[in-house]
Design a protein around this motif. Structure first.
Motif, PDB file in Angstrom:
ATOM      1  N   SER A   3     -33.729   2.018  21.564  1.00  0.00           N
ATOM      2  CA  SER A   3     -32.798   0.826  21.638  1.00  0.00           C
ATOM      3  C   SER A   3     -31.832   1.250  22.835  1.00  0.00           C
ATOM      4  O   SER A   3     -31.343   0.277  23.371  1.00  0.00           O
ATOM      5  CB  SER A   3     -32.348   0.706  20.157  1.00  0.00           C
ATOM      6  OG  SER A   3     -31.516   1.963  19.773  1.00  0.00           O
ATOM      7  N   ILE A 116     -42.800 -16.880  26.516  1.00  0.00           N
ATOM      8  CA  ILE A 116     -41.226 -16.964  25.955  1.00  0.00           C
ATOM      9  C   ILE A 116     -40.733 -18.228  27.164  1.00  0.00           C
ATOM     10  O   ILE A 116     -40.507 -17.888  28.191  1.00  0.00           O
ATOM     11  CB  ILE A 116     -40.632 -15.764  26.322  1.00  0.00           C
ATOM     12  CG1 ILE A 116     -41.127 -14.552  25.507  1.00  0.00           C
ATOM     13  CG2 ILE A 116     -39.117 -15.736  25.899  1.00  0.00           C
ATOM     14  CD1 ILE A 116     -40.993 -14.673  24.150  1.00  0.00           C
ATOM     15  N   PRO A 139     -44.212  -9.851  16.802  1.00  0.00           N
ATOM     16  CA  PRO A 139     -43.278 -10.717  16.459  1.00  0.00           C
ATOM     17  C   PRO A 139     -41.897  -9.890  17.252  1.00  0.00           C
ATOM     18  O   PRO A 139     -41.195 -10.540  17.798  1.00  0.00           O
ATOM     19  CB  PRO A 139     -43.119 -10.944  15.192  1.00  0.00           C
ATOM     20  CG  PRO A 139     -44.725 -10.926  14.691  1.00  0.00           C
ATOM     21  CD  PRO A 139     -45.102  -9.748  15.380  1.00  0.00           C
ATOM     22  N   GLU A 140     -41.736  -8.735  17.044  1.00  0.00           N
ATOM     23  CA  GLU A 140     -40.535  -7.989  17.426  1.00  0.00           C
ATOM     24  C   GLU A 140     -40.445  -7.768  18.977  1.00  0.00           C
ATOM     25  O   GLU A 140     -39.600  -7.680  19.560  1.00  0.00           O
ATOM     26  CB  GLU A 140     -40.400  -6.519  16.925  1.00  0.00           C
ATOM     27  CG  GLU A 140     -41.821  -5.537  17.175  1.00  0.00           C
ATOM     28  CD  GLU A 140     -42.883  -5.774  16.019  1.00  0.00           C
ATOM     29  OE1 GLU A 140     -43.651  -4.823  16.115  1.00  0.00           O
ATOM     30  OE2 GLU A 140     -42.829  -6.764  15.348  1.00  0.00           O
ATOM     31  N   HIS A 141     -41.705  -8.231  19.669  1.00  0.00           N
ATOM     32  CA  HIS A 141     -41.744  -8.223  20.946  1.00  0.00           C
ATOM     33  C   HIS A 141     -40.948  -9.313  21.588  1.00  0.00           C
ATOM     34  O   HIS A 141     -40.422  -9.302  22.669  1.00  0.00           O
ATOM     35  CB  HIS A 141     -43.189  -8.052  21.647  1.00  0.00           C
ATOM     36  CG  HIS A 141     -43.709  -7.006  21.483  1.00  0.00           C
ATOM     37  ND1 HIS A 141     -45.063  -7.009  21.007  1.00  0.00           N
ATOM     38  CD2 HIS A 141     -43.096  -5.605  21.557  1.00  0.00           C
ATOM     39  CE1 HIS A 141     -45.467  -5.557  20.956  1.00  0.00           C
ATOM     40  NE2 HIS A 141     -44.218  -4.850  21.107  1.00  0.00           N
ATOM     41  N   ILE A 142     -41.090 -10.457  20.867  1.00  0.00           N
ATOM     42  CA  ILE A 142     -40.253 -11.748  21.003  1.00  0.00           C
ATOM     43  C   ILE A 142     -38.716 -11.213  21.249  1.00  0.00           C
ATOM     44  O   ILE A 142     -37.923 -11.746  22.114  1.00  0.00           O
ATOM     45  CB  ILE A 142     -40.239 -12.838  20.229  1.00  0.00           C
ATOM     46  CG1 ILE A 142     -41.957 -13.290  19.993  1.00  0.00           C
ATOM     47  CG2 ILE A 142     -39.520 -13.883  20.370  1.00  0.00           C
ATOM     48  CD1 ILE A 142     -42.247 -14.252  19.070  1.00  0.00           C
ATOM     49  N   VAL A 143     -38.249 -10.515  20.309  1.00  0.00           N
ATOM     50  CA  VAL A 143     -36.701 -10.108  20.283  1.00  0.00           C
ATOM     51  C   VAL A 143     -36.356  -9.491  21.642  1.00  0.00           C
ATOM     52  O   VAL A 143     -35.282  -9.585  22.194  1.00  0.00           O
ATOM     53  CB  VAL A 143     -36.534  -9.393  19.071  1.00  0.00           C
ATOM     54  CG1 VAL A 143     -34.979  -8.848  19.199  1.00  0.00           C
ATOM     55  CG2 VAL A 143     -36.739 -10.148  17.896  1.00  0.00           C
ATOM     56  N   LEU A 144     -37.410  -8.354  22.174  1.00  0.00           N
ATOM     57  CA  LEU A 144     -37.075  -7.671  23.241  1.00  0.00           C
ATOM     58  C   LEU A 144     -37.296  -8.742  24.654  1.00  0.00           C
ATOM     59  O   LEU A 144     -36.539  -8.453  25.658  1.00  0.00           O
ATOM     60  CB  LEU A 144     -38.000  -6.628  23.502  1.00  0.00           C
ATOM     61  CG  LEU A 144     -37.751  -5.468  22.557  1.00  0.00           C
ATOM     62  CD1 LEU A 144     -39.110  -4.381  22.596  1.00  0.00           C
ATOM     63  CD2 LEU A 144     -36.543  -4.689  22.859  1.00  0.00           C
ATOM     64  N   ARG A 146     -36.919 -12.244  25.007  1.00  0.00           N
ATOM     65  CA  ARG A 146     -36.087 -13.386  25.027  1.00  0.00           C
ATOM     66  C   ARG A 146     -35.127 -13.214  25.776  1.00  0.00           C
ATOM     67  O   ARG A 146     -34.721 -14.105  26.662  1.00  0.00           O
ATOM     68  CB  ARG A 146     -35.898 -13.921  23.593  1.00  0.00           C
ATOM     69  CG  ARG A 146     -35.363 -15.262  23.754  1.00  0.00           C
ATOM     70  CD  ARG A 146     -35.462 -16.025  22.278  1.00  0.00           C
ATOM     71  NE  ARG A 146     -35.791 -17.300  22.318  1.00  0.00           N
ATOM     72  CZ  ARG A 146     -35.803 -18.168  21.401  1.00  0.00           C
ATOM     73  NH1 ARG A 146     -35.602 -17.748  20.012  1.00  0.00           N
ATOM     74  NH2 ARG A 146     -36.196 -19.317  21.520  1.00  0.00           N
ATOM     75  N   PRO A 147     -34.113 -12.090  25.866  1.00  0.00           N
ATOM     76  CA  PRO A 147     -32.813 -11.976  26.698  1.00  0.00           C
ATOM     77  C   PRO A 147     -33.146 -11.883  27.961  1.00  0.00           C
ATOM     78  O   PRO A 147     -32.556 -12.563  28.901  1.00  0.00           O
ATOM     79  CB  PRO A 147     -32.440 -10.590  26.114  1.00  0.00           C
ATOM     80  CG  PRO A 147     -32.785 -10.367  24.713  1.00  0.00           C
ATOM     81  CD  PRO A 147     -34.525 -10.975  24.702  1.00  0.00           C
TER      82      PRO A 147
END
Length: 166
Positions: A3, A116, A139-144, A146-147
């Protein structure tokens, strides 16, 4: 710590988006996402009228910059762009259903796609796309990712504002 590294990479990339987007923003996004998630192909597509124009690619031989996808007859692509929601096509069945160029995708050894949308308050401006082997994306890759897609909106909106000046 992953992180901390993710924040460090994002901080560096966001500086490029704000201060000097021509100095390698696309390559910085490519490098950060390759380190954080991995992919076999990354493309950045910008919406121009009824076309998505490829502005960056990690594989210029197979998917050169300047190539485009016409969205007029592609209901699935139009829905992603209008909804502005990230989508994972997790396996070859989904890739075959959703992508007319699925044979080229499979030829690269890819069997999953993460799309994305690049969004702003004004709507969807394009998409950031990663491709890899089947079931790679979670799904957790979307969080990484998207920014990084949001960072693309900064110079694109600035360019549009500049072009509207008298």
């Amino acid at each position: 710590m992953k992180s901390a590294r993710a924040l460090e990479l994002f901080s560096h990339t966001s500086e490029l988006a704000i201060r000097n987007p021509d100095a390698g923003l696309y390559r910085a996004i490519e490098g950060a996402l390759n380190e954080l998630i991995g992919f076999k192909l990354l493309t950045i597509l910008r919406l121009k009228g009824a076309r998505l124009v490829r502005t960056h690619t990690s594989d210029s031989a197979t998917y050169p910059s300047g190539g485009y996808k016409d969205i007029t007859d592609d209901q699935w692509l139009r829905s992603i762009l209008s909804d502005g929601v990230p989508v994972i096509s997790e396996d070859s069945t989904k890739v075959r259903e959703r992508f007319v160029d699925h044979e080229a995708i499979f030829a690269m050894g890819c069997g999953s796609v993460l799309n994305i949308p690049v969004t702003s308050a004004l709507g969807t401006l394009g998409s950031l796309n990663l491709l890899h082997e089947a079931y790679w994306f979670k799904p957790e890759h979307i969080v990484l990712v998207r920014p990084y897609a949001l960072l693309l909106a900064v110079p694109w909106l600035a360019e549009e504002a500049h072009n509207r000046r008298p």
